[in-house]
Design a protein around this motif. Structure first.
Motif, PDB file in Angstrom:
ATOM      1  N   ILE A   1       0.851  -1.189   0.000  1.00  0.00           N
ATOM      2  CA  ILE A   1       0.000   0.000   0.000  1.00  0.00           C
ATOM      3  C   ILE A   1       0.885   1.236   0.000  1.00  0.00           C
ATOM      4  CG2 ILE A   1      -1.775   1.254   1.288  1.00  0.00           C
ATOM      5  CD1 ILE A   1      -2.325  -1.669   2.573  1.00  0.00           C
ATOM      6  N   LEU A   2       0.687   2.099  -0.979  1.00  0.00           N
ATOM      7  CA  LEU A   2       1.474   3.322  -1.101  1.00  0.00           C
ATOM      8  C   LEU A   2       0.866   4.439  -0.269  1.00  0.00           C
ATOM      9  CD1 LEU A   2       2.109   3.318  -4.961  1.00  0.00           C
ATOM     10  CD2 LEU A   2       3.731   2.684  -3.171  1.00  0.00           C
ATOM     11  N   ILE A   3       1.725   5.188   0.426  1.00  0.00           N
ATOM     12  CA  ILE A   3       1.285   6.339   1.220  1.00  0.00           C
ATOM     13  C   ILE A   3       2.257   7.477   0.949  1.00  0.00           C
ATOM     14  CG2 ILE A   3       0.743   7.222   3.522  1.00  0.00           C
ATOM     15  CD1 ILE A   3       0.369   4.372   4.466  1.00  0.00           C
ATOM     16  N   GLY A   4       1.735   8.684   0.719  1.00  0.00           N
ATOM     17  CA  GLY A   4       2.632   9.803   0.461  1.00  0.00           C
ATOM     18  C   GLY A   4       2.051  11.127   0.919  1.00  0.00           C
ATOM     19  N   SER A   5       2.947  12.068   1.204  1.00  0.00           N
ATOM     20  CA  SER A   5       2.584  13.402   1.673  1.00  0.00           C
ATOM     21  C   SER A   5       3.085  14.448   0.688  1.00  0.00           C
ATOM     22  CB  SER A   5       3.202  13.647   3.058  1.00  0.00           C
ATOM     23  OG  SER A   5       3.225  15.022   3.371  1.00  0.00           O
ATOM     24  N   SER A   6       2.187  15.322   0.203  1.00  0.00           N
ATOM     25  CA  SER A   6       2.557  16.440  -0.668  1.00  0.00           C
ATOM     26  C   SER A   6       3.295  15.950  -1.915  1.00  0.00           C
ATOM     27  CB  SER A   6       3.379  17.455   0.126  1.00  0.00           C
ATOM     28  OG  SER A   6       3.576  18.642  -0.609  1.00  0.00           O
ATOM     29  N   ALA A   7       4.576  16.286  -2.067  1.00  0.00           N
ATOM     30  CA  ALA A   7       5.336  15.763  -3.206  1.00  0.00           C
ATOM     31  C   ALA A   7       5.321  14.240  -3.191  1.00  0.00           C
ATOM     32  CB  ALA A   7       6.775  16.276  -3.156  1.00  0.00           C
ATOM     33  N   GLY A   8       5.405  13.662  -2.002  1.00  0.00           N
ATOM     34  CA  GLY A   8       5.326  12.211  -1.892  1.00  0.00           C
ATOM     35  C   GLY A   8       3.964  11.680  -2.289  1.00  0.00           C
TER      36      GLY A   8
ATOM     37  N   ARG B   1       5.048   4.895 -19.278  1.00  0.00           N
ATOM     38  CA  ARG B   1       5.090   3.526 -19.785  1.00  0.00           C
ATOM     39  C   ARG B   1       6.502   2.931 -19.796  1.00  0.00           C
ATOM     40  NH1 ARG B   1       0.904   1.155 -22.642  1.00  0.00           N
ATOM     41  NH2 ARG B   1      -0.981   2.419 -22.886  1.00  0.00           N
ATOM     42  N   LYS B   2       7.495   3.791 -19.907  1.00  0.00           N
ATOM     43  CA  LYS B   2       8.879   3.309 -20.009  1.00  0.00           C
ATOM     44  C   LYS B   2       9.481   2.932 -18.656  1.00  0.00           C
ATOM     45  CE  LYS B   2      10.338   8.149 -20.024  1.00  0.00           C
ATOM     46  NZ  LYS B   2      10.919   9.238 -20.832  1.00  0.00           N
ATOM     47  N   LEU B   3       8.774   3.199 -17.576  1.00  0.00           N
ATOM     48  CA  LEU B   3       9.313   2.930 -16.247  1.00  0.00           C
ATOM     49  C   LEU B   3       9.185   1.448 -15.885  1.00  0.00           C
ATOM     50  CD1 LEU B   3       8.010   6.082 -14.328  1.00  0.00           C
ATOM     51  CD2 LEU B   3      10.256   5.683 -15.337  1.00  0.00           C
ATOM     52  N   PRO B   4       9.995   0.979 -14.922  1.00  0.00           N
ATOM     53  CA  PRO B   4      10.064  -0.476 -14.623  1.00  0.00           C
ATOM     54  C   PRO B   4       8.905  -0.983 -13.762  1.00  0.00           C
ATOM     55  CG  PRO B   4      11.592   0.717 -13.217  1.00  0.00           C
ATOM     56  CD  PRO B   4      11.010   1.737 -14.165  1.00  0.00           C
ATOM     57  N   TYR B   5       7.713  -1.018 -14.363  1.00  0.00           N
ATOM     58  CA  TYR B   5       6.527  -1.508 -13.662  1.00  0.00           C
ATOM     59  C   TYR B   5       6.408  -3.031 -13.656  1.00  0.00           C
ATOM     60  CZ  TYR B   5       3.996   2.949 -13.074  1.00  0.00           C
ATOM     61  OH  TYR B   5       3.592   4.201 -12.680  1.00  0.00           O
ATOM     62  N   LYS B   6       7.194  -3.737 -14.449  1.00  0.00           N
ATOM     63  CA  LYS B   6       6.983  -5.152 -14.695  1.00  0.00           C
ATOM     64  C   LYS B   6       6.771  -5.962 -13.409  1.00  0.00           C
ATOM     65  CE  LYS B   6       8.917  -9.125 -17.140  1.00  0.00           C
ATOM     66  NZ  LYS B   6      10.062  -9.645 -17.935  1.00  0.00           N
ATOM     67  N   ASN B   7       5.647  -6.671 -13.386  1.00  0.00           N
ATOM     68  CA  ASN B   7       5.294  -7.568 -12.273  1.00  0.00           C
ATOM     69  C   ASN B   7       5.147  -6.844 -10.937  1.00  0.00           C
ATOM     70  OD1 ASN B   7       5.371  -9.802 -14.015  1.00  0.00           O
ATOM     71  ND2 ASN B   7       7.572 -10.059 -13.674  1.00  0.00           N
ATOM     72  N   LEU B   8       4.968  -5.540 -10.978  1.00  0.00           N
ATOM     73  CA  LEU B   8       4.735  -4.795  -9.746  1.00  0.00           C
ATOM     74  C   LEU B   8       3.290  -4.322  -9.733  1.00  0.00           C
ATOM     75  CD1 LEU B   8       7.946  -2.579  -9.377  1.00  0.00           C
ATOM     76  CD2 LEU B   8       7.395  -4.712  -8.198  1.00  0.00           C
ATOM     77  N   GLY B   9       2.684  -4.452  -8.589  1.00  0.00           N
ATOM     78  CA  GLY B   9       1.313  -3.989  -8.440  1.00  0.00           C
ATOM     79  C   GLY B   9       1.090  -3.556  -7.004  1.00  0.00           C
ATOM     80  N   TYR B  10       0.026  -2.817  -6.791  1.00  0.00           N
ATOM     81  CA  TYR B  10      -0.263  -2.287  -5.463  1.00  0.00           C
ATOM     82  C   TYR B  10      -1.694  -2.630  -5.069  1.00  0.00           C
ATOM     83  CZ  TYR B  10       4.075   0.151  -6.377  1.00  0.00           C
ATOM     84  OH  TYR B  10       5.391   0.422  -6.688  1.00  0.00           O
ATOM     85  N   ALA B  11      -1.917  -2.685  -3.756  1.00  0.00           N
ATOM     86  CA  ALA B  11      -3.237  -3.039  -3.240  1.00  0.00           C
ATOM     87  C   ALA B  11      -4.078  -1.817  -2.928  1.00  0.00           C
ATOM     88  CB  ALA B  11      -3.085  -3.898  -1.986  1.00  0.00           C
ATOM     89  N   GLY B  12      -3.440  -0.662  -2.748  1.00  0.00           N
ATOM     90  CA  GLY B  12      -4.170   0.555  -2.424  1.00  0.00           C
ATOM     91  C   GLY B  12      -3.218   1.729  -2.340  1.00  0.00           C
ATOM     92  N   VAL B  13      -3.792   2.931  -2.216  1.00  0.00           N
ATOM     93  CA  VAL B  13      -2.977   4.141  -2.148  1.00  0.00           C
ATOM     94  C   VAL B  13      -3.638   5.133  -1.199  1.00  0.00           C
ATOM     95  CG1 VAL B  13      -4.088   5.169  -4.195  1.00  0.00           C
ATOM     96  CG2 VAL B  13      -1.806   5.923  -3.511  1.00  0.00           C
ATOM     97  N   ILE B  14      -2.788   5.834  -0.426  1.00  0.00           N
ATOM     98  CA  ILE B  14      -3.261   6.827   0.548  1.00  0.00           C
ATOM     99  C   ILE B  14      -2.488   8.107   0.311  1.00  0.00           C
ATOM    100  CG2 ILE B  14      -3.477   7.383   3.000  1.00  0.00           C
ATOM    101  CD1 ILE B  14      -3.624   4.327   3.501  1.00  0.00           C
ATOM    102  N   SER B  15      -3.211   9.211   0.120  1.00  0.00           N
ATOM    103  CA  SER B  15      -2.612  10.477  -0.283  1.00  0.00           C
ATOM    104  C   SER B  15      -2.904  11.574   0.722  1.00  0.00           C
ATOM    105  CB  SER B  15      -3.158  10.870  -1.668  1.00  0.00           C
ATOM    106  OG  SER B  15      -2.905  12.222  -1.951  1.00  0.00           O
ATOM    107  N   PHE B  16      -1.853  12.295   1.108  1.00  0.00           N
ATOM    108  CA  PHE B  16      -1.996  13.487   1.950  1.00  0.00           C
ATOM    109  C   PHE B  16      -1.760  14.707   1.054  1.00  0.00           C
ATOM    110  CE2 PHE B  16       0.204  11.016   5.693  1.00  0.00           C
ATOM    111  CZ  PHE B  16      -0.799  10.069   5.665  1.00  0.00           C
ATOM    112  N   ALA B  17      -2.833  15.297   0.510  1.00  0.00           N
ATOM    113  CA  ALA B  17      -2.746  16.500  -0.323  1.00  0.00           C
ATOM    114  C   ALA B  17      -1.955  16.259  -1.601  1.00  0.00           C
ATOM    115  CB  ALA B  17      -2.149  17.668   0.465  1.00  0.00           C
ATOM    116  N   GLY B  18      -2.423  15.314  -2.401  1.00  0.00           N
ATOM    117  CA  GLY B  18      -1.724  14.975  -3.633  1.00  0.00           C
ATOM    118  C   GLY B  18      -2.594  15.114  -4.864  1.00  0.00           C
TER     119      GLY B  18
END
Length: 319
Positions: free
Chosen positions: A167-174, A191-208
């Motif tokens: 689960i990704l969590i970030g603040s402002s720039a994060g 698309r050119k970034l190394p996403y291969k076989n990576l996935g996330y279950a959720g995301v939490i944003s502080f002012a993003g």
């Protein structure tokens, strides 16, 4: 001839060996403790002592991994935290970040707070920063988030992490970094970034915000918890230019903030909670660090249990 009357004998009950009694008692106690942990883990503090391990995940970039001492779980959900600071300042182990990571680890999560390239250090990120450079900044941050994810996922078994519950969590720039990482996978620049076989279950944003919420699709939509002040003049609450730069400035770049993202998720039938302060500003980049109970409840219900709630709640910075 009458039979003889035999005296009544009272048989003394045999007691099991002491080691069996104590063994059974210990098993019952252990099951009770395990049941209690299962009932409250991830929403309440179930551990006291937290240890921190530091790793270098790419070149000179480091991450701190927080986990509970004595935790026997082998598949802990991983929270990956990205600090704020305008891509120019900030640290993975500032007091707010350390406090948040420790609190969430006490609830039974593994928490990684990462450093990433501060590509705007000693440079502007305002209206005089060309839009193209802003996008390049977003790309670099996402690349670092992906590298940190890869590092941890490859070591999931050793670190007792669940590689499928990150689960990704970030603040402002994060927050911009984690939202772009989660939702811009199919954007031409990402698309050119190394996403291969990576996935996330959720995301939490502080002012993003994200570059373009139209790239959120059924393939990459995730349960999301977003905190935002409606009067934020740096990262828009709805859809507006980054830093509200005029259209004629080099730094004019439209972003979709928390309100626009939640509308898109709503259309797709994805769980979200939009936590709004109607009078709030960019203070909501830091204030959510104190809302660990709300964050833990959202993760448990919407991510771990898969419940689909689409909710808007009102918060205030006042106690």
């Amino acid at each position: 001839m009458a039979g003889k009357t035999r005296p009544v004998r009272f048989l003394k009950a045999r007691r099991p060996p002491y080691h069996k009694i104590y063994g059974l008692t210990f098993c019952i106690l252990l099951l009770s403790i395990s049941f209690g942990l299962a009932q409250s883990r991830y929403t309440e503090d179930v551990f006291k002592d937290i240890r921190v391990k530091r790793f270098t995940y790419s070149d000179t970039l480091e991450l701190d991994l927080y986990s509970a001492t004595g935790d026997t779980a082998w598949d802990k959900p991983l929270l990956l935290l990205v600090h704020g600071g305008g891509f120019a300042v900030g640290k993975k182990d500032n007091p707010l970040e350390k406090g948040f990571c420790t609190t969430m680890a006490k609830k039974g999560y593994a928490v990684a707070s990462i450093s990433y390239r501060l590509t705007r250090k000693d440079k502007s990120f305002g209206c005089d920063c060309p839009a193209k450079e802003k996008i390049t900044t977003f790309l670099a941050a996402t690349e670092d988030v992906l590298k940190a994810t890869r590092f941890l996922k490859d070591r999931a078994k050793t670190l007792k992490l669940d590689p499928d519950t990150i689960i990704l969590i970030g603040s402002s720039a994060g927050a911009e970094a984690v939202l772009n990482t989660a939702f811009m996978q199919y954007h031409p620049e990402f698309r050119k970034l190394p996403y291969k076989n990576l996935g996330y279950a959720g995301v939490i944003s502080f002012a993003g915000g994200v570059l373009d919420a139209d790239y959120i699709t059924p393939k990459n939509a995730l349960p999301s918890l977003m905190f935002h002040g409606e009067k934020d003049r740096l990262v828009p609450f709805g859809t507006a230019p980054h830093h509200y730069c005029p259209e004629t400035s080099p730094g004019y770049l439209l972003l979709d903030g928390s309100e626009t993202i939640s509308e898109k998720l709503g259309q797709l039938g994805i769980a979200y909670t939009l936590a709004v302060d109607q009078q709030g500003n960019h203070d909501w980049a830091n204030l959510p660090y104190a809302h660990t109970d709300l964050i833990a409840d959202f993760i448990k219900a919407s991510i771990l249990e898969g419940k689909i709630h689409q909710t808007k709640i009102t918060l205030s910075k006042e106690p």
